[in-house]
Design an enzyme around this catalytic site. Structure first.
Site, PDB file in Angstrom:
ATOM      1  CB  CYS A  91      51.451  52.624   5.664  1.00  0.00           C
ATOM      2  SG  CYS A  91      52.150  53.940   4.684  1.00  0.00           S
ATOM      3  N   PRO A  92      48.672  54.311   4.593  1.00  0.00           N
ATOM      4  CG  PRO A  92      47.893  56.108   3.279  1.00  0.00           C
ATOM      5  CD  PRO A  92      47.874  54.603   3.380  1.00  0.00           C
TER       6      PRO A  92
END
Lengths: 80, 190
Positions: free
Chosen positions: A17-18
């Protein structure tokens, strides 16, 4: 299992993430309407994140998500 | 009969065509009010410059950009270090004052401990393949995120406008931030 004609594959295995969502967006932008992006990810969060992203974002459609052994495969179509 | 008293002459009732025109008018007004075509906006104020606190604004900014948001991140005070090309590579994690750290504060206060905890965190980031701060800034810039460096803090910290990553906006103040927040659908202070 439904088969899609995959236009391009994005490999974000090992990324967290991200990045899976961000790179999906960057790759989708380069596709034409109707084309399908296959995303290979190892981040378990990508199941919820890519689903939520596709739900909320105009011009994309989540076709399928597959959970394999340590790999999550997503299929996103650019609709417009 | 009671219905006799409730006279509604035909000429007073709007015609089907009039109603259709009225509906169209209202739909246009609604479309204008909701303005679907304009991208949503997100405004983040980044005030912290420790390694851990540099992540949330950058992760949220790049992700919101992926959702199609117009994103502005206004960096002020220690948040400015995130945009500082040299200092952003040397952001530290404080070992003191955080009860979740595995070392007691008395030990954490020993000189050099911040360096130890920062190294620990950097190793974890690397092992976990978490993006670095520099990567997140570059990706965000690619995605069209606007990073703003507060001019007052630049002067206060004695930084130079050329110290920041290419593409960072300088010469902006609180009024610009307020304007962005007023127009934004999401506003965050980090």
């Amino acid at each position: 299992m439904t088969e899609y004609e995959i236009t391009e594959t994005l490999d974000v295995q090992g990324e967290n993430c991200p990045m899976p969502v961000v790179k999906t967006k960057q790759n989708i932008d380069r596709l034409e309407a109707g084309e399908v992006l296959e995303i290979l990810a190892t981040d378990p969060g990508s199941m919820s994140d890519l689903g939520g992203w596709a739900d909320t974002t105009d011009g994309v459609e989540l076709l399928d998500q597959e959970e394999g052994d340590d790999i999550y495969t997503h299929y996103v179509r650019k609709t417009e | 009969m009671s219905t006799d008293t409730q006279s509604t002459p035909d000429e007073a009732a709007p015609s089907r065509a009039e109603l259709a025109a009225r509906i169209e008018e209202l739909e246009d007004a609604l479309a204008e009010a909701t303005d679907d075509d304009a991208p949503s906006k997100m405004s983040i104020i980044a005030t912290k410059g420790t390694l851990d606190m540099a992540y949330p604004p950058l992760i949220l900014a790049s992700t919101a950009a992926a959702f199609g948001y117009d994103v502005t991140v206004f960096h002020t005070f220690w948040g400015l270090d995130i945009l500082h090309e040299e200092r952003s590579k040397e952001l530290k994690l404080s070992s003191i004052g955080n009860p979740n750290m595995p070392v007691p504060n008395a030990v954490a206060a020993i000189p050099g401990m911040d360096r130890v905890t920062t190294k620990m965190m950097e190793r974890k980031i690397e092992d976990n393949d978490t993006a670095t701060i520099a990567e997140l800034i570059e990706t965000s810039l690619e995605m069209g995120v606007e990073f703003q460096a507060c001019q007052m803090t630049i002067d206060l910290m004695d930084y130079d406008e050329n110290d920041f990553y290419d593409g960072v906006t300088t010469g902006v103040g609180a009024a610009t931030a307020i304007q962005d927040m007023a127009e934004a659908d999401i506003q965050l202070l980090v």
